[in-house]
Each structure stands twice: as C-alpha cells, then as structure tokens.
Design a protein around this motif. Structure first.
Motif, PDB file in Angstrom:
ATOM      1  N   GLY A 199      21.638 -18.685 -19.383  1.00 25.36           N
ATOM      2  CA  GLY A 199      21.642 -20.137 -19.517  1.00 25.36           C
ATOM      3  C   GLY A 199      23.009 -20.717 -19.188  1.00 25.36           C
ATOM      4  N   GLU A 200      24.057 -20.044 -19.681  1.00 24.79           N
ATOM      5  CA  GLU A 200      25.425 -20.476 -19.394  1.00 24.79           C
ATOM      6  C   GLU A 200      25.714 -20.359 -17.897  1.00 24.79           C
ATOM      7  OE1 GLU A 200      30.047 -19.116 -20.342  1.00 24.79           O
ATOM      8  OE2 GLU A 200      28.362 -18.119 -21.351  1.00 24.79           O
ATOM      9  N   ALA A 201      25.245 -19.279 -17.284  1.00 28.83           N
ATOM     10  CA  ALA A 201      25.459 -19.075 -15.852  1.00 28.83           C
ATOM     11  C   ALA A 201      24.757 -20.158 -15.043  1.00 28.83           C
ATOM     12  CB  ALA A 201      24.942 -17.690 -15.442  1.00 28.83           C
ATOM     13  N   LEU A 225      26.794 -13.706  -9.873  1.00 26.31           N
ATOM     14  CA  LEU A 225      26.733 -14.009 -11.305  1.00 26.31           C
ATOM     15  C   LEU A 225      26.393 -12.735 -12.069  1.00 26.31           C
ATOM     16  CD1 LEU A 225      24.526 -17.228 -10.988  1.00 26.31           C
ATOM     17  CD2 LEU A 225      27.023 -17.067 -10.829  1.00 26.31           C
ATOM     18  N   VAL A 226      27.234 -12.384 -13.041  1.00 23.59           N
ATOM     19  CA  VAL A 226      27.014 -11.177 -13.827  1.00 23.59           C
ATOM     20  C   VAL A 226      26.845 -11.562 -15.292  1.00 23.59           C
ATOM     21  CG1 VAL A 226      27.992  -8.990 -14.598  1.00 23.59           C
ATOM     22  CG2 VAL A 226      28.322  -9.737 -12.227  1.00 23.59           C
ATOM     23  N   ILE A 227      25.696 -11.197 -15.857  1.00 29.94           N
ATOM     24  CA  ILE A 227      25.439 -11.416 -17.277  1.00 29.94           C
ATOM     25  C   ILE A 227      25.111 -10.050 -17.873  1.00 29.94           C
ATOM     26  CG2 ILE A 227      24.126 -12.718 -18.988  1.00 29.94           C
ATOM     27  CD1 ILE A 227      23.998 -13.781 -15.338  1.00 29.94           C
ATOM     28  N   LYS A 228      26.160  -9.342 -18.274  1.00 29.09           N
ATOM     29  CA  LYS A 228      26.024  -7.960 -18.707  1.00 29.09           C
ATOM     30  C   LYS A 228      25.120  -7.843 -19.923  1.00 29.09           C
ATOM     31  CE  LYS A 228      28.813  -3.962 -20.110  1.00 29.09           C
ATOM     32  NZ  LYS A 228      30.209  -3.471 -20.347  1.00 29.09           N
ATOM     33  N   PHE A 254      15.640 -11.643 -15.542  1.00 30.38           N
ATOM     34  CA  PHE A 254      16.203 -12.833 -14.904  1.00 30.38           C
ATOM     35  C   PHE A 254      16.583 -13.929 -15.899  1.00 30.38           C
ATOM     36  CE2 PHE A 254      11.584 -12.925 -14.640  1.00 30.38           C
ATOM     37  CZ  PHE A 254      11.258 -14.152 -15.192  1.00 30.38           C
ATOM     38  N   GLY A 255      16.059 -13.880 -17.132  1.00 28.58           N
ATOM     39  CA  GLY A 255      16.443 -14.855 -18.142  1.00 28.58           C
ATOM     40  C   GLY A 255      16.197 -16.285 -17.714  1.00 28.58           C
ATOM     41  N   GLU A 256      17.263 -17.114 -17.731  1.00 28.56           N
ATOM     42  CA  GLU A 256      17.150 -18.517 -17.356  1.00 28.56           C
ATOM     43  C   GLU A 256      17.336 -18.746 -15.861  1.00 28.56           C
ATOM     44  OE1 GLU A 256      16.341 -21.006 -19.452  1.00 28.56           O
ATOM     45  OE2 GLU A 256      16.057 -19.445 -20.953  1.00 28.56           O
TER      46      GLU A 256
END
Length: 341
Positions: A246-248, A264-267, A286-288
């Motif tokens: 979401g932040e990304a 974009l990396v969301i570890k 994939f999240g948001e």
C-alpha cells in the motif's frame, strides 16, 4: 442480469464503458447550460476526461495528460471562446504606444460559478504590455519591460543555445509560457503550462518517445523534475524499498522522484514490482499492487518500456530469494486475458 466485469487494462471492456458513461451522465446532468469545465472520467490505464458542456474527446482515453488537455483546450478555442480580432488589438497597442508588436495571449479564468471562460487579451510589444478586458472600451497599460542590467543576467543560460550542455529555451504553444530542454538541436525534455490545471506538465525524452513525469505549479520546479528524470534515466532503474505494498502504491502516485520502470521491493510481503501509472507485481504475491494479465510479457509490454527494469528486478529477486513467477510465466502463458489485482 448480466454481470458487469471490473475495470481492466482495456478501457473498451463493458465495465469501463459503464463507469465512463455513468460519470458522463452525472457531469452533463449536473451542469448548467453553457458551463465549460474540465472533468476527469474513470479510466484504468490512461487519462480520460470531458468538458462539462458534454464535449467528448475523439478517443476514450490518452496515455498522456497533456494530450487530453490539448483536446479539451482545442474544443474551447474552436467552439466556445470568441475568435481574436487582431486589427482591434493592433489598434489598441498603437494607441498605448507599445512599440513593435510581439504577440498576444488569451486571458481565461476558471471559477466554480462560471467554469472556464474567456475574459480578454494580453498584448505585448517591444516597449511593454497591455490588457484588453471583455467589455472594456480601451486597453489598460500593464507596464514597460525592464532590461537586464547585471552581467549574469545578460548572459542568461536560456540564450546560450550553442553550449554542449542541455539548455532551456522558450517554446511557443497556445500562447502559454512553455519551454524545451535542448541538447544542441534536439529536444530532450519539455514543460507545458495548462490554463485548465494551472500547472506545468513535465515530459522527458525525445518528442517521438517522451514520457510524462508529473505536474508542478512552478516552472522552476518543473524544470528540476525533467532534469532529474533525465539523470536517473542515464543511471538506469532505481530500486525502492517499502514496508507495505500500500505504501509502495501510494508513493508511485505522489512522488516525482519515482519514475516508470523503477523497481519496488516489499520484502515483508514477498513482493517485487515495477513503478508505473498503475504499479504491478512480478511475483506471485501482489498485495495492493496490480498484476498484468498472463498474456502480457513485462519485457515487451508497452513497446519494451520495462525491458531494462527486468534484470534489476531479477537481481533483487535473487538477493532476497523471491521468485518472479509472473515474469517466468509470461513466456508460456495460455491465450486468455484474465486480470488480477
């Protein structure tokens, strides 16, 4: 009852058509006759809009906001605003003694009550400028030009077109204060002011392959955004790390320093994706973020605009041990157009 599918990457899907037509009806039914105002329309992938009077652009959506603004503005110039009477403007300029004529600029205002409307003309000559408001009997003198007096100002960088370094030069378009960033004789960036958005649109790259990088209210800030985008293009895609998808997603929509193709990396969520108008994931999770339909190969999608980003993303995937399943699957994807995210 027929189910209307959700918006997909294709604006021609029934769901997109339904949403767009509904919004158009809301706009035209809620506006008073004769009101002209730029209105945004729902569009998944690109930019869509119309005039509150009911005018619709030739295409349902455009990849660049500047193209959408241009069609709306052409409609106003062609169908709404009064044509210029150059003889009258020249006569008024001579009465006020503005010197040799330089040019004129249409004055418009945008208000909630009246929308966008023509209110007069600004005329410039070698000795100064004047304003001729609608309904006024005479033009009003605005002021005289003041010559540069310092050595630094006399050698303004905008005039040093012979320099090997990129320089900003004026670019006349619709009479608004636009500029081109030129490397020799080649344009590598531009900023364009819109009377509708009251901001400068920013693009970088040659005219045949330019990319939109945002809006800035100040011309100096707009130049900085274009120059920064060019510098970052030379060094390749940048890797950004975030605490959540979401932040990304929000960062790609609000930060000018994140450009198309950045990684974009969301570890924490095991997600690696690419920045874009609608950022999409290359991983199973994939999240948001969005995901491309499995018929799209991210290496060749949008004429290969993300090709340079894939090796960078693969390097991050190897480092973190997160497989890029959506990249690997694209080469052997079945022939369907399902869209997730």
């Amino acid at each position: 009852m027929v189910k209307i599918p959700e918006l997909g990457l294709d604006d021609d899907l029934p769901g997109a058509q339904f949403a767009s037509e509904t919004k158009k009806q809301m706009i035209t039914q809620g506006a008073e006759p004769g009101i002209h105002r730029f209105e945004r329309l729902p569009s998944y992938e690109h930019y869509a809009g119309m005039c509150a009077c009911g005018f619709r652009t030739p295409q349902p959506s455009y990849e660049h906001m500047g193209d959408l603004n241009r069609f709306i503005w052409e409609h106003l110039e062609r169908d709404v605003f009064p044509p210029v009477d150059e003889a009258l403007l020249l006569k008024e300029a001579q009465l006020i003694d503005l010197g040799d004529p330089i040019g004129y600029h249409r004055l418009v205002e945008a208000t909630e009550e009246h929308g966008i409307r023509h209110v007069g003309w600004l005329v410039a000559g070698t000795r100064g400028s004047m304003c001729l408001k609608d309904g006024a009997e005479f033009g009003a003198f605005q002021g005289s030009w003041i010559k540069y007096s310092t050595e630094q100002e006399e050698s303004c960088p905008m005039e040093k077109t012979e320099s090997s370094s990129p320089v900003w030069v004026p670019d006349s378009y619709w009479g608004t204060p636009n500029e081109l960033l030129k490397q020799g004789d080649t344009a590598i960036g531009r900023i364009r002011y819109s009377d509708i958005s009251h901001a400068f649109g920013c693009w970088f790259g040659p005219p045949e392959d330019e990319r939109w990088v945002g809006l800035e209210e100040d011309a100096k800030d707009a130049r900085g955004v274009v120059e920064a985008a060019l510098k970052r293009q030379e060094s390749g895609p940048v890797v950004w790390s975030f605490g959540s998808t979401g932040e990304a997603y929000d960062a790609t929509q609000s930060r000018a320093d994140i450009t198309d193709g950045d990684v974009l990396v969301i570890k924490r969520e095991k997600v690696i994706g690419l920045a874009w108008t609608f950022p999409f994931a290359l991983t199973e999770a994939f999240g948001e973020l969005r995901t491309l339909a499995n018929t799209y190969d991210p290496r060749t999608y949008k004429d290969g605009m993300f090709a340079a980003s894939i090796p960078v993303a693969e390097g991050e995937a190897t480092r973190l041990g997160i497989p890029l399943t959506r990249v690997d699957a694209a080469a052997t994807a079945p022939g369907d157009s399902d869209q997730e995210g």
